[in-house]
Write a protein that holds these residues in place. Sequence first.
Motif, PDB file in Angstrom:
ATOM      1  N   MET A   1       2.118  -5.402  -0.547  1.00  0.00           N
ATOM      2  CA  MET A   1       3.066  -6.458  -0.811  1.00  0.00           C
ATOM      3  C   MET A   1       4.344  -6.156  -0.049  1.00  0.00           C
ATOM      4  SD  MET A   1       4.523  -5.707  -4.622  1.00  0.00           S
ATOM      5  CE  MET A   1       4.299  -4.013  -5.110  1.00  0.00           C
ATOM      6  N   LYS A   2       5.087  -7.182   0.262  1.00  0.00           N
ATOM      7  CA  LYS A   2       6.385  -7.017   0.904  1.00  0.00           C
ATOM      8  C   LYS A   2       7.460  -7.343  -0.120  1.00  0.00           C
ATOM      9  CE  LYS A   2       7.737  -7.469   5.236  1.00  0.00           C
ATOM     10  NZ  LYS A   2       7.828  -8.017   6.562  1.00  0.00           N
ATOM     11  N   LEU A   3       8.426  -6.432  -0.275  1.00  0.00           N
ATOM     12  CA  LEU A   3       9.525  -6.604  -1.220  1.00  0.00           C
ATOM     13  C   LEU A   3      10.803  -6.938  -0.463  1.00  0.00           C
ATOM     14  CD1 LEU A   3       8.802  -3.483  -3.426  1.00  0.00           C
ATOM     15  CD2 LEU A   3       8.102  -5.839  -3.852  1.00  0.00           C
ATOM     16  N   TYR A   4      11.677  -7.705  -1.089  1.00  0.00           N
ATOM     17  CA  TYR A   4      12.938  -8.139  -0.487  1.00  0.00           C
ATOM     18  C   TYR A   4      14.062  -7.913  -1.482  1.00  0.00           C
ATOM     19  CZ  TYR A   4      16.563 -11.412   1.058  1.00  0.00           C
ATOM     20  OH  TYR A   4      17.746 -11.985   1.438  1.00  0.00           O
ATOM     21  N   ARG A   5      15.171  -7.393  -0.980  1.00  0.00           N
ATOM     22  CA  ARG A   5      16.381  -7.238  -1.793  1.00  0.00           C
ATOM     23  C   ARG A   5      17.576  -7.675  -0.958  1.00  0.00           C
ATOM     24  NH1 ARG A   5      17.061  -1.177  -3.199  1.00  0.00           N
ATOM     25  NH2 ARG A   5      18.849  -1.933  -4.356  1.00  0.00           N
ATOM     26  N   ASN A  24      17.196   5.347   2.832  1.00  0.00           N
ATOM     27  CA  ASN A  24      16.580   6.642   2.555  1.00  0.00           C
ATOM     28  C   ASN A  24      15.458   6.555   1.532  1.00  0.00           C
ATOM     29  OD1 ASN A  24      17.890   9.016   4.043  1.00  0.00           O
ATOM     30  ND2 ASN A  24      19.601   7.677   3.530  1.00  0.00           N
ATOM     31  N   ALA A  25      15.356   5.427   0.826  1.00  0.00           N
ATOM     32  CA  ALA A  25      14.263   5.199  -0.117  1.00  0.00           C
ATOM     33  C   ALA A  25      13.131   4.404   0.534  1.00  0.00           C
ATOM     34  CB  ALA A  25      14.783   4.460  -1.354  1.00  0.00           C
ATOM     35  N   GLY A  26      13.199   4.210   1.859  1.00  0.00           N
ATOM     36  CA  GLY A  26      12.110   3.565   2.572  1.00  0.00           C
ATOM     37  C   GLY A  26      12.315   2.092   2.871  1.00  0.00           C
ATOM     38  N   TRP A  27      13.436   1.503   2.466  1.00  0.00           N
ATOM     39  CA  TRP A  27      13.723   0.106   2.782  1.00  0.00           C
ATOM     40  C   TRP A  27      14.161   0.005   4.233  1.00  0.00           C
ATOM     41  CZ3 TRP A  27      13.113  -3.843  -0.799  1.00  0.00           C
ATOM     42  CH2 TRP A  27      12.846  -3.423  -2.117  1.00  0.00           C
ATOM     43  N   LYS A  52      10.738  -3.949   2.215  1.00  0.00           N
ATOM     44  CA  LYS A  52       9.905  -2.742   2.098  1.00  0.00           C
ATOM     45  C   LYS A  52       8.468  -3.154   1.854  1.00  0.00           C
ATOM     46  CE  LYS A  52       9.911   1.601  -0.504  1.00  0.00           C
ATOM     47  NZ  LYS A  52      10.580   2.294  -1.621  1.00  0.00           N
ATOM     48  N   GLU A  53       7.540  -2.528   2.559  1.00  0.00           N
ATOM     49  CA  GLU A  53       6.101  -2.712   2.314  1.00  0.00           C
ATOM     50  C   GLU A  53       5.680  -1.691   1.263  1.00  0.00           C
ATOM     51  OE1 GLU A  53       3.794  -4.800   3.519  1.00  0.00           O
ATOM     52  OE2 GLU A  53       5.041  -5.828   4.993  1.00  0.00           O
ATOM     53  N   LYS A  54       4.895  -2.146   0.296  1.00  0.00           N
ATOM     54  CA  LYS A  54       4.438  -1.240  -0.749  1.00  0.00           C
ATOM     55  C   LYS A  54       3.071  -1.696  -1.234  1.00  0.00           C
ATOM     56  CE  LYS A  54       5.728   0.913  -4.981  1.00  0.00           C
ATOM     57  NZ  LYS A  54       6.629   1.905  -5.363  1.00  0.00           N
ATOM     58  N   ALA A  55       2.220  -0.743  -1.536  1.00  0.00           N
ATOM     59  CA  ALA A  55       0.897  -1.073  -2.075  1.00  0.00           C
ATOM     60  C   ALA A  55       1.051  -1.663  -3.466  1.00  0.00           C
ATOM     61  CB  ALA A  55       0.039   0.189  -2.128  1.00  0.00           C
ATOM     62  N   GLY A  56       0.115  -2.495  -3.835  1.00  0.00           N
ATOM     63  CA  GLY A  56       0.127  -3.071  -5.168  1.00  0.00           C
ATOM     64  C   GLY A  56       0.397  -4.558  -5.140  1.00  0.00           C
ATOM     65  N   ASP A  57       0.537  -5.113  -6.309  1.00  0.00           N
ATOM     66  CA  ASP A  57       0.768  -6.545  -6.452  1.00  0.00           C
ATOM     67  C   ASP A  57       2.176  -6.793  -6.974  1.00  0.00           C
ATOM     68  OD1 ASP A  57      -1.851  -7.285  -5.692  1.00  0.00           O
ATOM     69  OD2 ASP A  57      -2.568  -6.785  -7.700  1.00  0.00           O
ATOM     70  N   TYR A  58       2.792  -7.839  -6.461  1.00  0.00           N
ATOM     71  CA  TYR A  58       4.126  -8.228  -6.899  1.00  0.00           C
ATOM     72  C   TYR A  58       4.078  -8.808  -8.308  1.00  0.00           C
ATOM     73  CZ  TYR A  58       8.286 -11.016  -7.489  1.00  0.00           C
ATOM     74  OH  TYR A  58       9.422 -11.568  -7.995  1.00  0.00           O
ATOM     75  N   ALA A  59       5.076  -8.473  -9.098  1.00  0.00           N
ATOM     76  CA  ALA A  59       5.239  -9.054 -10.434  1.00  0.00           C
ATOM     77  C   ALA A  59       6.718  -9.396 -10.601  1.00  0.00           C
ATOM     78  CB  ALA A  59       4.805  -8.066 -11.498  1.00  0.00           C
ATOM     79  N   PRO A  60       7.046 -10.586 -11.059  1.00  0.00           N
ATOM     80  CA  PRO A  60       8.443 -10.994 -11.181  1.00  0.00           C
ATOM     81  C   PRO A  60       9.309 -10.068 -12.031  1.00  0.00           C
ATOM     82  CG  PRO A  60       7.007 -12.887 -11.467  1.00  0.00           C
ATOM     83  CD  PRO A  60       6.130 -11.672 -11.427  1.00  0.00           C
ATOM     84  N   GLY A  61       8.735  -9.336 -12.941  1.00  0.00           N
ATOM     85  CA  GLY A  61       9.504  -8.450 -13.806  1.00  0.00           C
ATOM     86  C   GLY A  61       9.823  -7.088 -13.216  1.00  0.00           C
ATOM     87  N   MET A  62       9.282  -6.779 -12.021  1.00  0.00           N
ATOM     88  CA  MET A  62       9.504  -5.440 -11.468  1.00  0.00           C
ATOM     89  C   MET A  62      10.961  -5.269 -11.045  1.00  0.00           C
ATOM     90  SD  MET A  62       7.594  -5.695  -7.693  1.00  0.00           S
ATOM     91  CE  MET A  62       6.273  -4.770  -8.318  1.00  0.00           C
ATOM     92  N   LEU A  64      13.214  -4.164  -8.424  1.00  0.00           N
ATOM     93  CA  LEU A  64      13.072  -3.913  -7.000  1.00  0.00           C
ATOM     94  C   LEU A  64      13.803  -2.659  -6.552  1.00  0.00           C
ATOM     95  CD1 LEU A  64      13.375  -7.574  -5.732  1.00  0.00           C
ATOM     96  CD2 LEU A  64      11.307  -6.214  -5.999  1.00  0.00           C
ATOM     97  N   GLY A  65      14.935  -2.357  -7.129  1.00  0.00           N
ATOM     98  CA  GLY A  65      15.686  -1.164  -6.748  1.00  0.00           C
ATOM     99  C   GLY A  65      14.984   0.131  -7.079  1.00  0.00           C
ATOM    100  N   GLU A  66      13.971   0.067  -7.934  1.00  0.00           N
ATOM    101  CA  GLU A  66      13.222   1.265  -8.328  1.00  0.00           C
ATOM    102  C   GLU A  66      11.921   1.405  -7.551  1.00  0.00           C
ATOM    103  OE1 GLU A  66      12.794   1.080 -12.560  1.00  0.00           O
ATOM    104  OE2 GLU A  66      14.955   1.097 -12.896  1.00  0.00           O
ATOM    105  N   GLN A  67      11.670   0.523  -6.605  1.00  0.00           N
ATOM    106  CA  GLN A  67      10.413   0.557  -5.855  1.00  0.00           C
ATOM    107  C   GLN A  67      10.526   1.466  -4.647  1.00  0.00           C
ATOM    108  OE1 GLN A  67       7.724  -0.951  -7.282  1.00  0.00           O
ATOM    109  NE2 GLN A  67       9.219  -1.363  -8.857  1.00  0.00           N
TER     110      GLN A  67
END
Length: 67
Positions: A1-5, A24-27, A52-62, A64-67
């Motif tokens: 999944m691709k994450l955006y902040r 430094n956290a990979g973003w 940030k690219e990350k394995a897994g599925d996106y969930a609206p409750g995640m 993002l700053g902790e990914q």
Amino acid sequence: MKLYRFLSADDTSEFCHKVTAALNAGWELYGDPTYAFDGANGVMRCGQAVVKEKAGDYAPGMKLGEQ
């Protein structure tokens, strides 16, 4: 999944530290930074999108700053 902040803060070293911590956290930077006057508070504000690219599925409750 691709994450955006979208990171934002007043134009102080706090903003640079926030972006540096994300890098430094990979973003990765996404697009150009923004810079605008916040008339309600009388300060300049900065913003920067990161992704940030990350394995897994996106969930609206995640958190993002902790990914």
